[in-house]
Design a protein around this motif. Structure first.
Motif, PDB file in Angstrom:
ATOM      1  N   HIS A   1      11.192   4.621 -30.718  1.00  0.00           N
ATOM      2  CA  HIS A   1      12.503   4.717 -31.357  1.00  0.00           C
ATOM      3  C   HIS A   1      12.359   4.805 -32.883  1.00  0.00           C
ATOM      4  N   THR A   2      11.418   4.048 -33.431  1.00  0.00           N
ATOM      5  CA  THR A   2      11.196   4.067 -34.886  1.00  0.00           C
ATOM      6  C   THR A   2      10.789   5.462 -35.336  1.00  0.00           C
TER       7      THR A   2
ATOM      8  N   ASP B   1      14.815  11.578 -37.791  1.00  0.00           N
ATOM      9  CA  ASP B   1      16.238  11.879 -37.584  1.00  0.00           C
ATOM     10  C   ASP B   1      16.456  12.745 -36.352  1.00  0.00           C
TER      11      ASP B   1
ATOM     12  N   PRO C   1      17.637  -1.254 -29.776  1.00  0.00           N
ATOM     13  CA  PRO C   1      16.640  -0.714 -30.723  1.00  0.00           C
ATOM     14  C   PRO C   1      16.128  -1.753 -31.718  1.00  0.00           C
TER      15      PRO C   1
ATOM     16  N   GLN D   1      11.351   8.306 -33.897  1.00  0.00           N
ATOM     17  CA  GLN D   1      12.469   9.248 -33.750  1.00  0.00           C
ATOM     18  C   GLN D   1      13.479   9.042 -34.880  1.00  0.00           C
ATOM     19  N   ALA D   2      13.689   7.759 -35.253  1.00  0.00           N
ATOM     20  CA  ALA D   2      14.639   7.447 -36.328  1.00  0.00           C
ATOM     21  C   ALA D   2      14.137   8.015 -37.660  1.00  0.00           C
TER      22      ALA D   2
ATOM     23  N   ASN E   1      21.725  -3.560 -34.022  1.00  0.00           N
ATOM     24  CA  ASN E   1      21.281  -2.184 -33.784  1.00  0.00           C
ATOM     25  C   ASN E   1      21.756  -1.236 -34.877  1.00  0.00           C
TER      26      ASN E   1
ATOM     27  N   ASP F   1      17.013  10.865 -29.751  1.00  0.00           N
ATOM     28  CA  ASP F   1      16.051  10.183 -28.898  1.00  0.00           C
ATOM     29  C   ASP F   1      16.407  10.430 -27.432  1.00  0.00           C
TER      30      ASP F   1
ATOM     31  N   LYS G   1      16.917   2.149 -25.939  1.00  0.00           N
ATOM     32  CA  LYS G   1      18.212   2.684 -26.401  1.00  0.00           C
ATOM     33  C   LYS G   1      19.247   1.574 -26.539  1.00  0.00           C
TER      34      LYS G   1
ATOM     35  N   ILE H   1      12.578  -2.041 -33.734  1.00  0.00           N
ATOM     36  CA  ILE H   1      12.632  -1.563 -35.124  1.00  0.00           C
ATOM     37  C   ILE H   1      12.426  -2.713 -36.119  1.00  0.00           C
TER      38      ILE H   1
END
Lengths: 120, 207
Positions: free
Chosen positions: B161-162, B168, B93, B164-165, B17, B171, B90, B97
């Motif tokens: 999640h991708t 930056d 991830p 949001q990553a 992660n 999440d 969460k 990802i």
């Protein structure tokens, strides 16, 4: 021993989910039509029960015949059990008939004249 | 599974992660656990074995989530499953990802994941059909549109999640659920909107 994974086909999974949906849709108050089977089988309360033993493949099959007392043409025949000897079959038939009959003394009888059979 | 093996898998998942699936070596996992590589190799002979076990673990979790299909007869069913999906995203991830890396390096694991994603998509599709049948979603949606909508929802869960990553951004569950529900809102009937306002909306604003 190695564990083999079992995969479920997509179409099969879709069918499974459909069944789950139906299960929830049926989770409602019942309709009067659902109780129809009780009305459909109500005539069995006024039926005479006759036992019938038939020899078949070395065994004695016990059948019960339910016939409506006012309309003997309305009848059903159900196989109850099978026995290895005639004596056992007779005993089983007698017990089953008494269990199934509304009137255990066997006073509910079919009037043969209702068949309107012609001897010629 | 022994306690040590369990600890190794937890540490490996933590590192996958944090650093990405490709960048983690056996040495990193051993360092994280403060044990030697030899000791680690006694329990899992290589990284493949660790990855396979980590995938088994995530598979078990996903199976539990998929198993909760139609736990409730209204919109709360989808809402609670979204909660579970977010919790999963969460917790693991790397599962979403590092999709392409895993596809390249471990095609058999990718097949497993593909199966889960197909099931997730089918569940979305069937949920839409179910809610249509009970008058919550509009009947104008045809089979093809339902499939497309289910695809969109599936993509949203898989790549949430991708995205949001990349931005930056923090999440959080509320924005995830809002985004998913926004896809369905235009298709809700009056009855559907009532149910949404009663059961779903309060949960989205409280969080």
């Amino acid at each position: 021993m190695k564990n083999h994974k079992i995969y479920i086909d997509k179409k099969c999974y879709e069918k499974l989910m459909d069944c789950m949906n139906i299960q929830h849709v049926t989770d409602h108050r019942g309709e009067y039509i659902d109780l129809d089977l009780f009305y459909r089988d109500e005539w069995l309360l006024d039926s005479a029960v006759i036992d019938n033993i038939v020899e078949r493949k070395g065994n004695w099959d016990v059948y019960l015949v339910f016939a409506h007392i006012y309309n003997p043409f309305k009848m059903i025949k159900k196989k109850i059990s099978k026995c290895i000897s005639l004596q056992k079959a007779e005993l089983a038939a007698n017990m089953m008939r008494r269990l199934a009959a509304k009137d255990q003394r066997g006073t509910l009888k079919i009037d043969q004249s209702l068949f309107h059979s012609c001897n010629n | 599974m022994s306690q040590t093996k369990e600890r190794i898998i937890s540490a490996a998942i933590h590192l996958f992660n944090e650093q990405g699936f490709v960048n983690v070596r056996l040495q990193n996992i051993a360092d994280e656990l403060k044990i030697s590589v030899g000791n680690l190799a006694y329990h899992f002979k290589n990284k493949e074995a660790i990855v396979a076990r980590a995938y088994e673990k995530t598979g078990e979790e996903l199976r539990t989530i998929l198993g909760s299909y139609r736990a409730s007869p209204d919109l709360r069913d989808l809402d609670s499953q979204l909660d579970a999906y977010h919790q999963f995203i969460k917790q693991y991830p790397f599962y979403f990802i590092d999709i392409l890396e895993i596809k390249r390096n471990h095609p058999h694991l990718h097949e497993d994941r593909k199966e889960f994603i197909v099931k997730m998509r089918v569940q979305f599709e069937k949920r839409i059909e179910y809610n249509q049948s009970r008058g919550i979603l509009k009947m104008e949606l045809d089979k093809q549109q339902i499939a497309q909508l289910a695809d969109n929802l599936c993509t949203m869960v898989t790549f949430w999640h991708t995205s949001q990553a990349i931005k930056d951004e923090f999440d959080d569950l509320c924005s995830f659920k809002c985004s998913v529900w926004l896809q369905l809102l235009p298709f809700l009937t009056i009855k559907g909107k009532e149910e949404y306002e009663r059961f779903i909306e309060p949960g989205l604003t409280v969080i």
